[in-house]
Design a protein around this motif. Structure first.
Motif, short mmCIF file in Angstrom:
data_model
loop_
_atom_site.label_atom_id
_atom_site.label_comp_id
_atom_site.label_asym_id
_atom_site.label_seq_id
_atom_site.Cartn_x
_atom_site.Cartn_y
_atom_site.Cartn_z
N HIS A 10 35.52 47.82 38.16
CA HIS A 10 36.80 47.08 38.24
C HIS A 10 36.61 45.79 37.43
O HIS A 10 36.58 44.69 37.97
CB HIS A 10 37.13 46.79 39.70
CG HIS A 10 38.56 46.38 39.95
ND1 HIS A 10 39.49 46.30 38.94
CD2 HIS A 10 39.20 46.01 41.09
CE1 HIS A 10 40.65 45.92 39.46
NE2 HIS A 10 40.50 45.72 40.75
N GLN A 16 38.96 42.56 37.63
CA GLN A 16 38.82 41.81 38.88
C GLN A 16 37.63 40.85 38.81
O GLN A 16 37.71 39.70 39.26
CB GLN A 16 38.63 42.79 40.05
CG GLN A 16 38.47 42.10 41.40
CD GLN A 16 39.77 41.49 41.89
OE1 GLN A 16 40.78 42.16 41.98
NE2 GLN A 16 39.76 40.20 42.20
N MET A 28 39.90 53.52 47.34
CA MET A 28 40.98 54.50 47.11
C MET A 28 40.37 55.84 46.73
O MET A 28 39.48 55.91 45.89
CB MET A 28 41.93 54.01 46.02
CG MET A 28 42.79 52.85 46.49
SD MET A 28 43.92 52.26 45.20
CE MET A 28 42.84 51.14 44.31
N ARG A 45 43.90 36.91 38.37
CA ARG A 45 44.02 38.19 37.67
C ARG A 45 44.94 38.04 36.46
O ARG A 45 44.66 38.55 35.38
CB ARG A 45 44.60 39.27 38.61
CG ARG A 45 43.75 39.61 39.82
CD ARG A 45 42.46 40.30 39.42
NE ARG A 45 42.67 41.49 38.63
CZ ARG A 45 43.01 42.68 39.13
NH1 ARG A 45 43.11 42.85 40.43
NH2 ARG A 45 43.17 43.72 38.33
#
Ligand code: CP
Ligand code: NVA
Length: 297
Positions: free
Chosen positions: A127, A130, A222, A284
């Motif tokens: 990620h 992030q 997820m 972000r």
């Protein structure tokens, strides 16, 4: 032309993105610089998102571009059209793509087959956007990560933990992952990482000792919904006031969000550190604008 992982990045790139992100944050709304003017970007997500979707849509527009959101379920990709065909079609129509999906290979293939700037907005492996926002937040709150102890408490083998470990390798700060044994990164990953400043433990209190930054994330990422046996391993890993009592004075708490109170973080701790955590969420936008502007240079 791509930002697909922290692993493929380096200290120079991370530093220059963070420098630009801070500058873009401080000049937001005051500059007419529109590096994406005349461009249309596709945002292709096969997983849910609040922060990433909104921050990319706003960021692309603020940089002068148009944006179209394509849910994986609504395009033929969701009915089995291969990523390499999707990429070759979109590569002839749009100027860049932001992709959130499961396999890292899919974002890599999309980049190879489309030939357009491509950004990883989260895969099972990493990620990276992030982590840029998190580093910016550390710099804003603590001034620097040099000589700081940064700790990740949670699923040590997930996308957030892995991206953090690569950032620690390149930027040189002490980084400790505290996770149940079966959720620590495997030895082959640690051999590949080859970072003496990254340590693993199953003891969250030992990890938190003198920590400057405590970072956590959902226990079930997820795609792992319903894995009750995995979730049950994390009983002792809640970030709460008791755990934070081991930290250095002036420590900060980061959470990439969404947060599950009473699981990876207590309500009390999340609210006590909400100022940092929502600043992290806002970052972000600034971090990704820096990525977008850099990719089209
Ligand atoms: N932290 C993060 O990526 O949030 P979303 O899943 O809401 O985009
Ligand atoms: N590890 C989490 C991050 C969510 C932003 C997940 O992949 O679901």
């Amino acid at each position: 032309m791509k930002f697909l992982s922290i692993e493929e990045s380096n200290s120079h790139e991370l530093e220059s993105l963070l420098h630009l992100a801070a500058e873009m944050k401080s000049t937001r709304g005051m500059t007419s610089n529109q590096p994406l003017a005349g461009q249309t970007w596709a945002i292709i997500f096969t997983k849910a998102s609040t922060r990433t979707r909104v921050s990319f849509e706003v960021g692309i527009r603020e940089l002068g571009g148009n944006v179209m959101f394509l849910s994986g379920n609504d395009i033929q990709l969701g009915r089995g059209e291969p990523i390499k065909d999707t990429a070759r079609v979109l590569g002839r129509m749009v100027h860049g793509a932001v992709i959130r999906t499961f396999d890292q290979e899919d974002v890599e293939d999309f980049y190879s087959y489309s030939g357009i700037p491509t950004i990883n907005a989260l895969t099972d492996k990493e990620h990276p956007c992030q982590i840029l926002a998190d580093l910016l937040t550390i710099r804003e709150k603590l001034g620097t990560w040099e000589s700081k102890k940064v700790v990740f408490v949670g699923d040590g083998n997930n996308n957030m933990s892995r991206s953090w470990m690569w950032a620690a390798k390149y930027l040189g700060f002490e980084f400790v992952v505290a996770a149940p044994k079966s959720c620590l990164p495997p030895q082959d990953f640690m051999d590949h990482l080859d970072a003496p400043n990254v340590a693993l433990t199953t003891d969250p209190a030992a990890a938190a000792k003198n920590a400057d930054v405590i970072n956590t994330d959902v226990w079930l990422s997820m795609g792992q919904e319903g894995q009750d046996e995995k979730e049950a391993l994390f009983g002792n890993y809640e970030v709460n006031e008791n755990l934070l009592s081991h930290c250095a004075p002036n420590h900060i708490v980061l959470h990439c969000l969404p947060a599950y109170r009473g699981k990876e973080i207590s309500e009390e701790t999340l609210e006590a550190h909400a100022n940092t955590i929502f600043q992290q969420a806002e970052n972000r936008l600034h971090a990704q604008k820096a990525v977008l502007a850099t990719l089209v240079e």
